[in-house]
Structure formats: C-alpha cells, structure tokens
Design a protein around this motif. Structure first.
Motif, PDB file in Angstrom:
ATOM      1  N   LEU A  41      25.426  -3.080  84.453  1.00  0.00           N
ATOM      2  CA  LEU A  41      25.202  -2.891  83.017  1.00  0.00           C
ATOM      3  C   LEU A  41      25.794  -1.596  82.456  1.00  0.00           C
ATOM      4  CD1 LEU A  41      21.609  -4.370  82.555  1.00  0.00           C
ATOM      5  CD2 LEU A  41      23.824  -5.461  82.171  1.00  0.00           C
ATOM      6  N   PRO A  42      25.643  -0.452  83.133  1.00  0.00           N
ATOM      7  CA  PRO A  42      26.253   0.763  82.581  1.00  0.00           C
ATOM      8  C   PRO A  42      27.767   0.649  82.417  1.00  0.00           C
ATOM      9  CG  PRO A  42      24.647   1.320  84.273  1.00  0.00           C
ATOM     10  CD  PRO A  42      24.843  -0.160  84.337  1.00  0.00           C
ATOM     11  N   ALA A  43      28.415  -0.031  83.375  1.00  0.00           N
ATOM     12  CA  ALA A  43      29.871  -0.207  83.274  1.00  0.00           C
ATOM     13  C   ALA A  43      30.215  -1.133  82.109  1.00  0.00           C
ATOM     14  CB  ALA A  43      30.428  -0.769  84.577  1.00  0.00           C
ATOM     15  N   LEU A  44      29.430  -2.190  81.936  1.00  0.00           N
ATOM     16  CA  LEU A  44      29.683  -3.126  80.839  1.00  0.00           C
ATOM     17  C   LEU A  44      29.544  -2.437  79.479  1.00  0.00           C
ATOM     18  CD1 LEU A  44      27.845  -6.352  82.086  1.00  0.00           C
ATOM     19  CD2 LEU A  44      30.295  -6.122  81.633  1.00  0.00           C
ATOM     20  N   SER A  45      28.621  -1.524  79.377  1.00  0.00           N
ATOM     21  CA  SER A  45      28.394  -0.843  78.100  1.00  0.00           C
ATOM     22  C   SER A  45      29.568   0.031  77.692  1.00  0.00           C
ATOM     23  CB  SER A  45      27.118   0.005  78.178  1.00  0.00           C
ATOM     24  OG  SER A  45      27.286   1.088  79.088  1.00  0.00           O
ATOM     25  N   CYS A  46      30.514   0.269  78.609  1.00  0.00           N
ATOM     26  CA  CYS A  46      31.692   1.098  78.312  1.00  0.00           C
ATOM     27  C   CYS A  46      32.891   0.271  77.854  1.00  0.00           C
ATOM     28  CB  CYS A  46      32.090   1.907  79.546  1.00  0.00           C
ATOM     29  SG  CYS A  46      30.826   3.054  80.128  1.00  0.00           S
ATOM     30  N   CYS A  47      32.791  -1.046  77.915  1.00  0.00           N
ATOM     31  CA  CYS A  47      33.945  -1.911  77.632  1.00  0.00           C
ATOM     32  C   CYS A  47      34.128  -2.088  76.130  1.00  0.00           C
ATOM     33  CB  CYS A  47      33.777  -3.259  78.327  1.00  0.00           C
ATOM     34  SG  CYS A  47      33.740  -3.145  80.130  1.00  0.00           S
ATOM     35  N   SER A  48      34.797  -1.143  75.520  1.00  0.00           N
ATOM     36  CA  SER A  48      34.909  -1.089  74.057  1.00  0.00           C
ATOM     37  C   SER A  48      35.708  -2.238  73.464  1.00  0.00           C
ATOM     38  CB  SER A  48      35.544   0.233  73.643  1.00  0.00           C
ATOM     39  OG  SER A  48      36.823   0.389  74.252  1.00  0.00           O
ATOM     40  N   GLN A  49      36.550  -2.896  74.263  1.00  0.00           N
ATOM     41  CA  GLN A  49      37.390  -3.984  73.753  1.00  0.00           C
ATOM     42  C   GLN A  49      36.853  -5.361  74.098  1.00  0.00           C
ATOM     43  OE1 GLN A  49      40.032  -3.054  71.780  1.00  0.00           O
ATOM     44  NE2 GLN A  49      39.127  -1.034  72.176  1.00  0.00           N
ATOM     45  N   LEU A  50      35.703  -5.419  74.786  1.00  0.00           N
ATOM     46  CA  LEU A  50      35.180  -6.705  75.264  1.00  0.00           C
ATOM     47  C   LEU A  50      34.805  -7.611  74.093  1.00  0.00           C
ATOM     48  CD1 LEU A  50      34.542  -7.977  78.064  1.00  0.00           C
ATOM     49  CD2 LEU A  50      32.161  -7.293  77.708  1.00  0.00           C
ATOM     50  N   THR A  51      35.329  -8.844  74.119  1.00  0.00           N
ATOM     51  CA  THR A  51      35.021  -9.826  73.071  1.00  0.00           C
ATOM     52  C   THR A  51      34.195 -10.989  73.602  1.00  0.00           C
ATOM     53  OG1 THR A  51      37.095 -11.032  73.464  1.00  0.00           O
ATOM     54  CG2 THR A  51      37.135  -9.281  71.805  1.00  0.00           C
ATOM     55  N   THR A  52      34.408 -11.370  74.880  1.00  0.00           N
ATOM     56  CA  THR A  52      33.694 -12.509  75.469  1.00  0.00           C
ATOM     57  C   THR A  52      33.214 -12.154  76.871  1.00  0.00           C
ATOM     58  OG1 THR A  52      35.091 -14.067  74.245  1.00  0.00           O
ATOM     59  CG2 THR A  52      33.836 -14.948  76.086  1.00  0.00           C
ATOM     60  N   PHE A  53      31.948 -12.427  77.142  1.00  0.00           N
ATOM     61  CA  PHE A  53      31.381 -12.199  78.468  1.00  0.00           C
ATOM     62  C   PHE A  53      30.610 -13.443  78.869  1.00  0.00           C
ATOM     63  CE2 PHE A  53      27.783 -10.063  81.009  1.00  0.00           C
ATOM     64  CZ  PHE A  53      28.463 -10.253  82.210  1.00  0.00           C
ATOM     65  N   SER A  54      30.959 -14.045  80.003  1.00  0.00           N
ATOM     66  CA  SER A  54      30.319 -15.263  80.484  1.00  0.00           C
ATOM     67  C   SER A  54      29.807 -15.045  81.903  1.00  0.00           C
ATOM     68  CB  SER A  54      31.308 -16.434  80.453  1.00  0.00           C
ATOM     69  OG  SER A  54      30.693 -17.625  80.899  1.00  0.00           O
ATOM     70  N   PHE A  55      28.500 -15.338  82.117  1.00  0.00           N
ATOM     71  CA  PHE A  55      27.941 -15.225  83.468  1.00  0.00           C
ATOM     72  C   PHE A  55      26.941 -16.347  83.727  1.00  0.00           C
ATOM     73  CE2 PHE A  55      25.431 -12.835  80.548  1.00  0.00           C
ATOM     74  CZ  PHE A  55      24.123 -12.829  80.985  1.00  0.00           C
ATOM     75  N   CYS A  56      27.302 -17.554  83.308  1.00  0.00           N
ATOM     76  CA  CYS A  56      26.449 -18.725  83.509  1.00  0.00           C
ATOM     77  C   CYS A  56      26.306 -19.029  85.002  1.00  0.00           C
ATOM     78  CB  CYS A  56      27.044 -19.940  82.802  1.00  0.00           C
ATOM     79  SG  CYS A  56      27.320 -19.687  81.040  1.00  0.00           S
ATOM     80  N   GLY A  57      25.182 -19.698  85.350  1.00  0.00           N
ATOM     81  CA  GLY A  57      25.004 -20.141  86.729  1.00  0.00           C
ATOM     82  C   GLY A  57      24.556 -19.066  87.680  1.00  0.00           C
ATOM     83  N   ASN A  58      24.066 -17.941  87.173  1.00  0.00           N
ATOM     84  CA  ASN A  58      23.534 -16.874  88.021  1.00  0.00           C
ATOM     85  C   ASN A  58      22.016 -16.774  87.832  1.00  0.00           C
ATOM     86  OD1 ASN A  58      26.082 -15.553  89.144  1.00  0.00           O
ATOM     87  ND2 ASN A  58      26.512 -15.505  86.946  1.00  0.00           N
ATOM     88  N   PRO A  59      21.255 -16.499  88.904  1.00  0.00           N
ATOM     89  CA  PRO A  59      19.784 -16.442  88.805  1.00  0.00           C
ATOM     90  C   PRO A  59      19.318 -15.122  88.199  1.00  0.00           C
ATOM     91  CG  PRO A  59      20.473 -16.030  91.066  1.00  0.00           C
ATOM     92  CD  PRO A  59      21.711 -16.343  90.296  1.00  0.00           C
ATOM     93  N   ILE A  60      19.274 -15.064  86.889  1.00  0.00           N
ATOM     94  CA  ILE A  60      18.951 -13.836  86.169  1.00  0.00           C
ATOM     95  C   ILE A  60      17.627 -13.998  85.413  1.00  0.00           C
ATOM     96  CG2 ILE A  60      19.769 -12.200  84.419  1.00  0.00           C
ATOM     97  CD1 ILE A  60      21.492 -12.296  86.938  1.00  0.00           C
ATOM     98  N   SER A  61      16.822 -12.957  85.411  1.00  0.00           N
ATOM     99  CA  SER A  61      15.531 -12.995  84.728  1.00  0.00           C
ATOM    100  C   SER A  61      15.669 -12.616  83.263  1.00  0.00           C
ATOM    101  CB  SER A  61      14.546 -12.028  85.399  1.00  0.00           C
ATOM    102  OG  SER A  61      14.960 -10.682  85.170  1.00  0.00           O
ATOM    103  N   MET A  62      14.619 -12.905  82.501  1.00  0.00           N
ATOM    104  CA  MET A  62      14.600 -12.579  81.084  1.00  0.00           C
ATOM    105  C   MET A  62      14.679 -11.075  80.862  1.00  0.00           C
ATOM    106  SD  MET A  62      14.601 -13.899  78.100  1.00  0.00           S
ATOM    107  CE  MET A  62      14.303 -13.407  76.397  1.00  0.00           C
ATOM    108  N   ALA A  63      14.019 -10.311  81.713  1.00  0.00           N
ATOM    109  CA  ALA A  63      14.028  -8.854  81.555  1.00  0.00           C
ATOM    110  C   ALA A  63      15.446  -8.295  81.656  1.00  0.00           C
ATOM    111  CB  ALA A  63      13.125  -8.209  82.601  1.00  0.00           C
TER     112      ALA A  63
END
Length: 484
Positions: free
Chosen positions: A381-403
């Motif tokens: 997450l900290p690295a993702l927060s630095c991606c100033s040009q990011l327009t689309t992020f997809s991470f379907c199919g991963n076991p991720i919690s609501m938190a």
C-alpha cells in the motif's frame, strides 16, 4: 419504414457508364481525377472486372485503399483477382502509363475510410497520401496525355495487409495475394504491420514469411501451443523484425524428454533475438512454461526500456521477482500485469520496490488471481500511494478482507488520476470456506465502500467488484450488484 433517398447524379452516371464496360475503359483517358473513386466503387460493388483492371492501371492517386472498400463490400474472389492481375500485368511492363501514380495498395480494412466517403461526396477530409494530382484544365490535360502516354517503370508497389495465420488453410484472397507477391518478389513488396499466428504448421508459416517484408512487422502475436523446439525454428524470423513494437508469446511448453542443455540452447536462441529488436516497447508473456528461474535471461537482452510488461499465467521464482525489481528495462513501465502468477508463498518486497521505482510512470497495474494475502497486500500500500500516474488498478481473485480494502481506499485517495479500481469481493462476504457468497453481506460491504468514497470527495472514482454470481456461476463486475 423510411423513404430511401434517391440515387445521386454521380451514382447514376457511374452506373450508366459501367453498363458498357468497353465505353467506360475508353472514357478513362479523359475522366477527371475526382470521378475515379466513385466509378471504382461502383465497378467494385458491381463486379465489373474489366473496368476494374483498366482503372487500376490508370489509378491517379499514390494509394488505393482497397481494404476499406472490401470491408463494406464483401469481395468476390474474381473481383479481387482482377485487381491483382491488373497490377501484376502493369508491373511486368518496362514502361507504365503517365497518369498512373499508384505506390501503395492498402488491403487493411480499418484504414483510409475517409477516402471513399470524401470522393462519394460525404466528407471533406482525406489523408495526404491519397490526395489527387493537381487539377489541370481539361484541354491542357488532354493535350499532355496525347503527347506522353507512358513513363519509365518506377519503384516497387507496396501492398499493406494485416495477416492472421490460422489452421492449415488461408482465406482465398490472401492465398492469391501471397502467390502474386512470390511471383513478383522484386516489384511487389508485401508489408504486414500486424501479424497474428495461431494454429498452423511451422512449414507453412515459414513459407509465408518468406514473401513478407519482415522489417515491416510492428505487432506480432504468437498464440500457439508450441513446443520450445518449435519456437526455436521460428525465432530466426523474429530477429529480422527490426521495427517490432509489440510482441506476445503465449502457450510455449517444454517436452518432458527435453534435456537441460537443449532447453538452455532454445532459450538462448530466443533471447538473443531481442538484441535485434531496438524498438520493442510492449512485451506479453503468457503461459510460458520455461520462465521460472529464467526471467533474467529473457529480459537482459532488451535494448530499450519497456512501456508494457505482462507476465501472465506463469510460474516465477523469488529470484525472478528480485531481478524484475532492478531490471533497467522496466524502469519506465506504464503498464504492468502479473495476472495468474501465484505470489502466495513469495516475499513481495521486490514487487514493492518495483512499484516504487516505476511510481512516476506506472498507469495500469494488474494483480488479478495472484493469491495475494492481507499481510502481503498491506505491505504494497505505501508504494501504491506513490503512483501519481496510476489510472487503473485491478486485483480481482485475491483473498482480501474488508479492512484491507478500506486501507487501500485511504492510501489511494491522493491519486488524482486513479479512476478505476477492480477489486475482489471481501472475505467477509462469503458464507463458508467453499466460497458461497452471501448477497446481503456483499451488498452491505459495497454500500460501505461507496459511502467512504463519497465522504472522501472521490465519488467519481469507479470501484468495481469481480466475483462469481451465486445464481449463474459466471464472473460479474459489480459497481460499488449482478442483476440475475
């Protein structure tokens, strides 16, 4: 029912002229340039082969965009052959008609649509390649044509075509084109910007590639179930595609009886060809069985930084991920895809480093079906927060919690260009370990995310969930539910 518009005067004139093909052919000598396209369209649609042959030999434009016409009028083989036969006859002559300006026969169906609509009186713009010769007064033009009828032969004619090689048979029109290109190899240059190879014997593929100007290929897809040894027979052709921009290799496997030395030999044969591809910008590797532990071999021969790298449905090792995080060829990535790559048992620290390294350029990131757990995802997450040009992020199919989803939302609030997030249904929305979705819980969680987006002032950001529908079993995208 609507009333059909009456035929335009130009259409009536063309139809009237083509009722007597001999008269139409004679009339070409004095036909104004602007009347050639509508007459050609009428002759092509009406399958007037003799008139077509004469018009090809008198074509007054640098380019004949036949593909755009074939898209609207499904070509009759005899009609298509008439065009190529006429061109073939002309190329065989030592001198050519003065008025003939043809340099390019474009058989691609999605180019130059404006040319035909312009000359049929619908639009008012056209590619400069297709501009007619400067207008001359009729008397002056006729006088010039009477004095100089022929001119010396010029450079070869280029034929532009997109090829799709599938099964052991080819479309009849493409087969006829290949035959003519082989016969007139020095005068008819077959240029193919986009080449797709599906199921076809290697012998047939190599025979076809012999008549194609390989340096014209910019987009190549090899979407076959090939053995590594079969790929080895193809790669010498790959090395001659010096203007290649995009390369997709899919479903390459290794036979069990292949020795380690043979395996290394074939992989070296492939990777060394990358030295001959200085313009390669987009690389897609899908279902490649030999990639694990060898990613450095594949990427080290790239001469320029990539804009796109997709490694999908492959096995990779921790050392591969570590190499990827420091490979010079990925330092300026705009599009990174690792869909279907199992990362569950790997440390994602190298991936975090890679995301940070490319944070100034990365626009699209795909981590679908990677088996990423909560703790691993949180570390990114900290690295993702630095991606100033990011327009689309997809991470379907991963076991991720609501938190963790909520944490992602907070980390990406500052990314002003991020407009689409495709996420998995959170773990809390499943009733049991068998993966049965509870629609009520799922709706509540979607509503919570939507509310958080609104409260943060990012209601325009689209969060879409991908999860199996409990009623039909299909995978559905649900904005922040399935309508079954």
């Amino acid at each position: 029912m609507g009333v059909r518009a009456p035929p335009r005067l130009l259409e009536l004139a063309s139809q009237s002229l083509l009722q007597n093909e001999a008269l139409a052919i004679v009339a070409l000598e004095e036909l104004p340039t602007e009347l050639f396209p509508p007459l050609f369209m009428a002759a092509f649609a009406g399958r007037h082969t003799q008139a077509l042959k004469a018009m090809v030999q008198a074509w007054p434009f640098p380019c004949l965009p036949l593909g755009a016409l074939m898209k609207d009028h499904q070509p009759h083989l005899e009609t298509f052959q008439a065009v190529l036969d006429s061109l073939d006859i002309l190329l065989g002559q030592e001198v050519r008609p003065r008025r003939w300006k043809l340099q390019v026969l474009d058989l691609r169906q999605n180019t130059h649509q404006d040319f035909w609509t312009l000359w049929s009186g619908i639009k008012a713009s056209v590619c400069s390649l297709l501009e007619p010769e400067p207008a001359q007064p009729m008397q002056k033009r006729c006088k010039v044509e009477a004095q100089v009828v022929l001119k010396p032969a010029q450079a070869p004619v280029e034929v532009l075509v997109d090829l799709c090689l599938k099964e052991d048979t080819l479309d009849e029109t493409i087969s006829y084109l290949l035959k003519k290109a082989k016969q007139r190899r020095s005068l008819l240059h077959l240029r193919c910007q986009k080449l797709r190879i599906f199921t076809m014997p290697m012998q047939s593929i190599r025979r076809i590639l012999k008549v194609v100007q390989l340096d014209s290929i910019q987009d190549l897809e090899v979407n076959c179930i090939w053995k590594l040894a079969t790929l080895g027979r193809f790669v010498p052709h790959l090395g001659r595609m010096g203007n290649l921009r995009r390369l997709l290799l899919s479903r390459i496997h290794i036979l069990p009886r292949t020795t380690p030395d043979q395996e290394e030999h074939f992989i070296d044969q492939l990777t060394i060809q990358f030295l001959n591809l200085p313009h390669l910008q987009k690389l897609y590797l899908d279902s490649i069985s030999f990639l694990e532990g060898r990613l450095h071999q594949v990427l080290r021969c790239l001469k320029t930084p990539l804009e796109t790298l997709w490694i999908t449905n492959c096995l990779i090792s921790e050392s591969d991920l570590a190499y990827l995080s420091q490979c010079p060829s990925v330092s300026q990535l705009k599009d990174l895809g690792l869909s279907g790559v199992n990362l569950t048992s790997l440390s994602l620290e190298p991936l975090k480093v890679l995301i940070e390294w490319t944070s100034a350029t990365l626009q699209d990131l795909d981590l679908d079906e990677c088996g990423i757990m909560d703790s691993q995802f949180s570390a990114l997450l900290p690295a993702l927060s630095c991606c100033s040009q990011l327009t689309t992020f997809s991470f379907c199919g991963n076991p991720i919690s609501m938190a963790v989803l909520e944490s992602l939302l907070h980390h990406t609030m500052g990314l002003s260009k991020l407009s689409h997030v495709l996420y998995p249904s959170p773990l809390e929305s499943y009733e049991d370990v068998r993966g049965t979705l509870h629609l009520g819980l799922l709706a509540q969680l979607h509503a919570r995310l939507k509310r958080l987006l609104c409260e943060s002032g990012r209601s325009s950001m689209v969060w879409v969930s991908a999860s199996p529908c409990p009623h039909c079993g299909d995978l559905h995208l649900r904005p922040c539910c399935c309508c079954c």
